[in-house]
Scaffold this active site. Structure first.
Site, mmCIF file in Angstrom:
data_model
loop_
_atom_site.group_PDB
_atom_site.id
_atom_site.type_symbol
_atom_site.label_atom_id
_atom_site.label_comp_id
_atom_site.label_asym_id
_atom_site.label_seq_id
_atom_site.Cartn_x
_atom_site.Cartn_y
_atom_site.Cartn_z
ATOM 1 N N ASP A 1 28.765 26.083 10.978
ATOM 2 C CA ASP A 1 28.371 27.247 10.662
ATOM 3 C C ASP A 1 28.705 27.643 9.098
ATOM 4 O O ASP A 1 29.860 27.737 8.907
ATOM 5 C CB ASP A 1 29.222 28.320 11.669
ATOM 6 C CG ASP A 1 28.641 29.739 11.824
ATOM 7 O OD1 ASP A 1 27.850 29.988 12.615
ATOM 8 O OD2 ASP A 1 28.853 30.448 10.661
ATOM 9 N N ILE A 2 27.745 28.386 8.513
ATOM 10 C CA ILE A 2 28.071 28.690 7.103
ATOM 11 C C ILE A 2 28.630 29.783 6.975
ATOM 12 O O ILE A 2 28.454 30.924 7.657
ATOM 13 C CB ILE A 2 26.571 28.932 6.333
ATOM 14 C CG1 ILE A 2 25.816 27.540 6.283
ATOM 15 C CG2 ILE A 2 26.687 29.416 4.841
ATOM 16 C CD1 ILE A 2 24.349 27.792 5.874
ATOM 17 N N ASN B 1 23.109 36.962 2.534
ATOM 18 C CA ASN B 1 21.834 37.617 3.022
ATOM 19 C C ASN B 1 21.593 39.144 2.466
ATOM 20 O O ASN B 1 20.552 39.490 1.708
ATOM 21 C CB ASN B 1 21.659 37.496 4.612
ATOM 22 C CG ASN B 1 20.245 36.450 4.841
ATOM 23 O OD1 ASN B 1 19.736 36.041 3.821
ATOM 24 N ND2 ASN B 1 20.240 36.212 6.065
ATOM 25 N N ASP C 1 17.592 31.966 2.436
ATOM 26 C CA ASP C 1 16.702 30.599 2.702
ATOM 27 C C ASP C 1 17.012 29.538 1.969
ATOM 28 O O ASP C 1 17.037 28.315 2.225
ATOM 29 C CB ASP C 1 15.090 30.781 2.700
ATOM 30 C CG ASP C 1 14.874 31.682 3.881
ATOM 31 O OD1 ASP C 1 15.478 32.131 4.863
ATOM 32 O OD2 ASP C 1 13.742 32.363 3.822
ATOM 33 N N GLU D 1 22.215 30.280 11.201
ATOM 34 C CA GLU D 1 22.959 29.409 9.923
ATOM 35 C C GLU D 1 24.000 28.545 10.745
ATOM 36 O O GLU D 1 25.085 28.089 10.363
ATOM 37 C CB GLU D 1 23.926 30.493 9.125
ATOM 38 C CG GLU D 1 25.056 31.316 9.933
ATOM 39 C CD GLU D 1 24.714 32.584 10.472
ATOM 40 O OE1 GLU D 1 23.281 32.453 10.752
ATOM 41 O OE2 GLU D 1 25.526 33.420 10.623
#
Lengths: 176, 303
Positions: free
Chosen positions: B180-181, B188, B197, B223
């Site tokens: 998971d980022i 964002n 993106d 993500e």
């Protein structure tokens, strides 16, 4: 090499020699008439010295060796039947041996019917009511035997000499 | 000329007239006739009549597709009919070959028909290639994530299920990685979705540089990403996970005039003997990921 006594075929592709080296000016081609001159004078001599049945056997066996040799040296020995036929058609065309076509093929029963048009051996010969292509019978049997790794026999059922314009061969597995 | 000879010639003439007008006259009765030129003409006419009758019959059979008819090739027309018979038989075989998918078949020496037939086969092959291409494209669209090109959740789950069954059957091992980022929402919000993106694309590109061809990377959420590593045990999976974590930590994504840096949290697990189903493996990887997140992020945790 060529004149040794033998009880079984000992033909080897190397017996054909290095044609490019040996014929730098005349090249690898010759006339169909010359091929037929060889074939029919040889047949004539063999029948004179022995009999028709012996001559037929000799021509069939010679064709058998030739078919196996062509399969080994000029075809890519694929196991796929369709590709084998495609390659064979191309090879026979390239060497102006004839135009091969398949009329039926039964891979389960190993039965095939082929025709050869513009056949090197017989197309244009005088009508005689004789099936003339004994060498071709052996030749086709040799090709199929080599392809399937089993013994096949080929029998000519129609020939230019019997009034057809294509030679027709039935090819079957021996002891199928 | 004798009166009797004139009568005989009349019969022959009537016979030929009938033949020319599509009638089928009986053969001339030559019994009891003297051996002379007129009788010989009568014999020729009878031989010709028989040959013509045979050829007519053969032509009729061929015209209705009966290719097994016996053709007596006594006249040149018979030779041509036999040639046609051989051609039709070969065409029949070729059609069967094409139906089997052999599009190399071509027809020769039949003029316009050859041209049309060969064009048809070429078109069929072109259609087939086009459909195969479209199928490949549909397959790609159905199995990949459009933004990154990595596999989507559905494909990844299919692959993981197969890998689980295969590993169980052959007592092999595989590992699963969940990623998971970190703080992706903040990226964002701060820089916009376009930059988000770019971050995701840079992330998957970096992962793919680390992974082997046999490893399967999938985007399973916004993500969130998973990796299935076939034939890989705990130690091997840990090495891969750590390489990814480090590569991401070192990564700089250029967006407009800014450089974005980010990290990833990773949970790692491997197939255990007691795992009853794939769900157990993935749940454990999720739990490890949760621990990595709660442990400060930018971490690799195994379970």
């Amino acid at each position: 090499m060529f004149k040794e006594e033998r009880k079984s075929p000992q033909f080897d592709w190397s017996h054909l020699g290095d044609i490019e080296w040996g014929r730098p000016n005349l090249g690898p081609q010759t006339a169909v008439a010359v091929y037929r001159l060889m074939q029919f004078t040889l047949r004539d001599a063999i029948i004179s010295h022995t009999d028709v049945a012996t001559a037929n056997r000799i021509f069939y066996d010679a064709g058998l060796s030739a078919g196996k040799a062509i399969h080994e040296h000029l075809l890519r020995n694929t196991h796929d039947f369709d590709r084998f036929i495609a390659e064979l058609q191309e090879t026979l065309r390239t060497f102006a041996i004839g135009i091969l076509r398949v009329e039926s093929s039964d891979l389960l029963k190993h039965r095939f019917v082929l025709t050869v048009a513009e056949d090197l051996d017989c197309s244009g010969l005088p009508m005689s009511d004789e099936l003339a292509c004994t060498f071709d019978e052996g030749f086709i049997a040799g090709l199929f035997s080599a392809h399937f790794g089993k013994q096949f026999t080929a029998r000519e059922t129609d020939c230019w000499c019997t009034g057809d314009r294509v030679c027709r061969f039935e090819v079957v597995l021996v002891d199928a | 000329m004798e009166h009797e000879d004139i009568e005989r010639l009349d019969k022959i003439s009537g016979h030929l007239h009938a033949l020319l007008h599509n009638e089928q006259p009986a053969l001339l009765d030559l019994t009891g006739q003297q051996e002379d030129e007129i009788r010989q003409v009568g014999e020729f006419v009878n031989t010709f009549t028989e040959a013509l009758s045979s050829l007519t019959k053969a032509a009729h059979h061929l015209s209705i597709g009966d290719m097994d008819v016996a053709i007596v090739a006594k006249l040149p027309a018979g030779h041509h009919l036999k040639n046609l018979q051989a051609t039709l038989r070969h065409l029949t075989w070729q059609t069967g070959q094409i139906a089997k998918g052999d599009f190399s078949q071509r027809v020769e020496f039949l003029g316009d028909f050859s041209h049309s037939f060969n064009w048809m086969v070429e078109q069929l092959e072109a259609y087939r290639q086009r459909i195969l291409g479209q199928n490949r494209e549909l397959e790609r669209l159905a199995t990949t994530d459009p933004l990154t090109g990595v596999y989507n959740r559905r494909y990844l789950m299919d692959f993981a299920t197969k890998e689980f069954l295969r590993s169980q059957r052959y007592s092999h091992v595989f590992s699963a990685i969940q990623m998971d980022i970190d703080y992706f929402k903040k990226i964002n919000d701060a820089h916009g979705h376009a930059v988000g993106d770019e971050v995701i694309k840079a992330f998957t590109g970096t992962c793919q540089e680390v992974l082997r061809e046999s490893d399967v990377l999938g985007r399973v959420g916004g993500e969130e990403f998973s990796i299935i590593l076939p034939e890989t045990g705990r130690e091997g999976a840990l090495i891969v996970a750590e390489r990814i974590r480090q590569a991401i930590a070192d990564l700089k994504v250029g967006a407009e005039d800014r450089i974005i840096r980010f990290t990833v949290s990773i949970g790692v697990t491997h197939l255990r003997q007691e795992d009853a189903g794939l769900e157990a493996v993935l749940r454990r990887a999720d739990e490890a990921l949760y621990l990595a997140k709660n442990g400060g992020r930018n971490k690799v945790v195994t379970a």
